[in-house]
Scaffold this motif. Sequence first.
Motif: not given
Length: 730
Positions: A526-529, A533-538
């Motif tokens: 979940q942390i990786q996911d 999402s944060y890096l892809l600004d999603e």
Amino acid sequence: MKKILVLSLLLSIYLFAQEPSKEVLLLHSYHKGYKWTDDISKAIEKNFEKYSNINLTTIYMDTKKVSNDNYFQKLYELYKEQFKNRKFDVIIASDNSALEFLVEYQKKLFPKTPILFSGINYFDEKLIEKNGMRKYISGVIEQVDLKKNFELISKIHPKLDKLIIINDKSKTGLIMKDDLKKIIPKFNNKFEVEYIDDMQMNDLKKYVSNTNNNTALLFVLLFKDKTGKFFTYKESLEHIKSFSHVPIYGLWDFYLNYGVIGGLLTSAQAQGDAVSKMVLEVLNGKKITEIPILRKSPNEYIFDFNELKKFDIKIEDYVDDFVIVNKPFSFYRKYKLLVNITIATMLIFVILIILMKANINRRKKLQRDLSNRLEFDKVLLDTIPNAIYYKNVDGKFIGSNLAFANLMELSKSSVIGKTAFDFFPHDIAVKNTKIDDKLLKTLKTDTSEMALHFSNQKIKYFILNKAVYKNIDGRIGGIVCIMDDITERVQQKQFLIQQSKLAEMGDMVAAIAHQWNEPLVELSAQIQDIQTSYLLDELKDCQVKEFVNDSMVQIKYMSTTLNDFRNFLKPSTKKVTFPIKKALDEINEIIGKQVFYSNINMKFNYINGEDLVVYGYENEFKQVLLNLINNAKTKILENLLKENTKGNIIINISKSKEYNKIEIIDDGGKIDEKIISSIFEPYFTTKKDGTGIGLYMAKVIVEDKMQGKIKVKNIDNKVVFTIKVPFKKD
């Protein structure tokens, strides 16, 4: 025997008092005034006088004077008329003539009436077999013992030259003559025996008067002399006695008082007593056929005091058991019992005075010794470190030692008069009172445990050993209790239990690792996911909220696992009632996944439903279950998984009358029979790194702390541990 006879007599008196009148006929062979006949009558009348419902009719045949068939026929006709309207319950035949007459005429005069005889000389069974009379007849035989009388005369007169026997030619006399012929030859080497039965009285008196001093007479019978002149029993003896200067012996007791010394005599009174007892049995309902004939004549050694004195004979030198008649008046002899009692009483008083004086001195000494002993016991009790108290049957304390008083922070005098409720909490006091009540009824001993909370926040544990004591008079005095302080032992056991728990920590940590592995993987994903999402600004708000919720689920699960672990390590302080399923579920939460990943199938079977409970220490009980399951798991891994085989642990939970039962069964191979009886012993282990306290503490927890039972056995290639634990307070 005497007691039985007295009880029988009393029973007979009672039964006769309740029944209608009984008719008894006493038929005498001889005449009234003949002492033998009169003595038999007296004995019978004396025995019957207690019974108001017995009517005794006495008839005399007078056969000493006349005895022939024609006379008997006339008597038959007389009695037929006399008794034609009377019916008798039993008939007593006194002497031979009466019995012979009844055998001949009973069926005509008194049909089917039972007959009891007495005084029958030279009894012949053929007599009562005549006319089919055997089933109606029984009685008492009269038997003269000639041999013993000859022996007695020989003992008393060792220098005897001649024994003169005086007899007549009556029917009885002739029978006696036949018996004498058999006895006389046996004594010919001791003295000469002269038999006389054919002299006139005057000639006989002259002959007797000329005898020398080494002569003795044996007077048998003399009712008629050679001329046919009739004499009464005492007339004939008095004639002989008046001319005799030598001792005269006899064979019948009715000659006493008239000149005979005595001898082993046939007793008329004994004959009368014996036959009257038989009559009472018949009247009481006993069949005549059930009463055996008394064949041993009740003879006695009887002697005349005057004759013994005259011839200076000390009869006690020759006979042990005898009766003396005509003793002169002696205050001591007459009031022997009273004199002996008086003398004995005086002696007792003297002895009592001496004993009382000695007793007073002894009591003074005992009082000193008792005072010293009491002081010693007091010091001894106060020296004992165990708390001791004793109370009466009402439950009030009547004393204690110093240790108990100090324990309760009181003086010893302050303890007296109080009850258990003054010292112990209410529930403990109630329990102890019940134990005391039980002890006072059973008089046994009791051992119980008790935990006391003190003002300084300390808890002490005690074993109470109780027993009933009795006073010197045998009555129950109360109860003594010795309190054994086991606080240190309890703490040591608790320490061992905790040590045993710590010994399980390796497996526990491994179990937690298994428990945490899956939620950690899930959290990592979940942390990786969310990072991606944060890096892809999603990254959206809903994703953050979902991430937080999912993460909290995993964290709470891990927290629960830690709580279970912490609760397992926490010791239980008191007994509670808890569900078995709850304990097993919590154990399963801790080690279930580890067991599963070890390729072991663990199954729970609730045979009587899932609501069974246990009364005891919850965490310690879970420790026992964990230890047994871990042991089973380890054994399966060592033995079965080498062969790549799946193992099984089966846990059966069932209910019995007093216990709930848990069976833990594994198929990891049986325990060596050589060591199976030792596995519960402290520090016994077969593991290389084992401590040997796991199973020992399991036994301590189940049996000592929870009053249950734990056993182990092999069944085929499986091992079964059986735990029985109570489900309610004891």
